[in-house]
Scaffold this active site. Structure first.
Site, PDB file in Angstrom:
ATOM      1  N   ASP A  48      -2.592 -10.838  -2.528  1.00 50.76           N
ATOM      2  CA  ASP A  48      -3.058 -10.383  -1.184  1.00 50.76           C
ATOM      3  C   ASP A  48      -4.657  -9.995  -1.359  1.00 50.76           C
ATOM      4  OD1 ASP A  48      -1.914  -9.042   1.482  1.00 50.76           O
ATOM      5  OD2 ASP A  48      -3.717  -8.036   0.782  1.00 50.76           O
ATOM      6  N   HIS A  81       0.790  -1.058  -0.096  1.00 50.72           N
ATOM      7  CA  HIS A  81      -0.115  -0.081   0.207  1.00 50.72           C
ATOM      8  C   HIS A  81       0.822   1.400   0.048  1.00 50.72           C
ATOM      9  CE1 HIS A  81      -3.519  -2.416   0.494  1.00 50.72           C
ATOM     10  NE2 HIS A  81      -3.178  -3.010   1.611  1.00 50.72           N
ATOM     11  N   ASP A 123      -4.582 -12.999   3.271  1.00 52.73           N
ATOM     12  CA  ASP A 123      -6.018 -12.483   3.842  1.00 52.73           C
ATOM     13  C   ASP A 123      -7.191 -12.840   3.014  1.00 52.73           C
ATOM     14  OD1 ASP A 123      -4.778 -10.502   1.983  1.00 52.73           O
ATOM     15  OD2 ASP A 123      -4.814  -9.010   3.711  1.00 52.73           O
ATOM     16  N   HIS A 154      -6.258  -7.465  -0.558  1.00 48.56           N
ATOM     17  CA  HIS A 154      -6.395  -6.007  -0.822  1.00 48.56           C
ATOM     18  C   HIS A 154      -5.756  -5.781  -2.221  1.00 48.56           C
ATOM     19  CE1 HIS A 154      -7.015  -6.615   3.547  1.00 48.56           C
ATOM     20  NE2 HIS A 154      -7.902  -5.798   3.327  1.00 48.56           N
TER      21      HIS A 154
HETATM   22 ZN   LIG Z   1      -4.201  -7.300   2.483  1.00 48.22          ZN
END
Ligand SMILES: [Zn+2]
Length: 334
Positions: A151, A116, A238, A153
């Site tokens: 991931d 991120h 995740d 996200h």
């Molecule tokens: Zn994540």
């Protein structure tokens, strides 16, 4: 080859935050119990020159000199942060170089995560973009690098850093509509980087069969056409059905089979040059068993898995896969 440093165990977030040192402790313990925590390479810290391949000097100095407090509502900074984050970026560089030179897969067990973090910003528990720094530090030797981000996200930082590049291909599977809110199927990159960003934004409930479909119909054909010199993988666990942060439903065998297929592609496309780098994953037993399965496979071993329920057997993400193919057809044969 495992890349690990005890520095990665620093407590960076407030107590009871999900991104805690317990994550990595669980991974290491799981590996030790299976006698897989061997062949450990200890990285050094990324230098300022290495970090500036990817981040502004202002951002680096901000992380270095901020002291204690919140960078964003979910991401804390303390006096250890700069040092630990620089070691994590150094771990990523080390892992990518080892895989490139030794023609063998490597796994960097990193904290804090990185995907991120963008040129000028951190957030989402990330400070420096480990995988992006490693790619930028390898570009003088490998001029076509594929980054796969599985991931749960979207790796908004990694996408931003390489959105203008035709040398680094970024492919992400993630859940649409959760943090950080980016990663639309229609976004394909900018200028000469168009077609080199591939977003697969799954909806809640997508799991094994949808990921398999995305691999067969998007990821594999694009990688074959791109011909990477190395594949780097942002591994977040995740998207697992046990994970509290997303509502994606990959099982442990689903995760392993996806990662194994990527490894097999690395064998045929780039001489086994593949490096895995840890991102998220907050349910410790599933995080630990998926990573153990991948590292065991480096030595041709198999491990027993306990989270094996297949929730998505009916291609819940089929429409999304079709949408991505439509968006990418101007750039790739799909
Ligand atoms: Zn994540």
């Amino acid at each position: 080859m495992i890349i690990y440093h005890s520095k990665f165990l620093s407590q960076l977030q407030p107590l009871h935050h999900p991104e805690s040192p317990l994550r990595l402790k669980a991974v290491v313990k799981g590996l030790e119990e299976l006698n897989l925590f061997n062949n450990i390479h200890k990285p050094s810290k990324a230098s300022i020159e290495e970090l500036t391949t990817t981040h502004s000097l202002e951002h680096i100095n901000f992380i270095k000199n901020f002291g204690e407090g919140y960078l964003s509502p979910d991401t804390y900074l303390n006096n250890d942060t700069f040092e630990t984050a620089a070691y994590a970026a150094g771990g990523a560089i080390h892992a990518a170089k080892l895989a490139y030179e030794k023609l063998k897969p490597s796994f960097a067990l990193l904290r804090p995560p990185g995907h991120h973090a963008a040129f000028d910003t951190g957030g989402g528990f990330c400070y420096f973009n480990n995988i992006a720094v490693s790619a930028n530090c390898l570009l003088d030797r490998a001029d076509r690098i594929a980054i796969l981000d599985i991931d749960g996200h979207h790796g908004n930082g990694t996408q931003d850093i390489f959105s203008n590049s035709n040398k680094v291909l970024y492919i992400s599977t993630h859940q649409w509509g959760i943090y950080p809110g980016t990663g639309l199927a229609e976004y394909v990159g900018e200028r000469k980087g168009r077609g080199y960003t591939v977003n697969i934004p799954f909806i809640s409930g997508c799991g094994d069969s949808s990921y398999n479909l995305a691999f067969n119909e998007i990821i594999e054909p694009i990688l074959i056409q791109f011909k990477p010199k190395i594949i780097l993988v942002s591994v977040g666990v995740d998207a697992h059905y046990k994970d509290p942060m997303t509502s994606l439903l990959l099982s442990s065998p689903g995760y392993f089979s996806l990662l194994e297929k990527i490894m097999n592609l690395a064998r045929t496309l780039c001489n086994r040059r593949i490096s895995f780098m840890l991102e998220g994953g907050y349910h410790l037993p599933s995080l630990s068993e998926v990573i153990a399965a991948v590292i065991a496979s480096f030595e041709g071993k198999e491990v027993g898995l306990q989270f094996v329920t297949e929730y998505d057997t009916n291609f819940k993400g089929k429409a999304i896969v079709e949408k991505v193919k439509t968006a990418q057809r101007s750039y790739w044969e799909l």
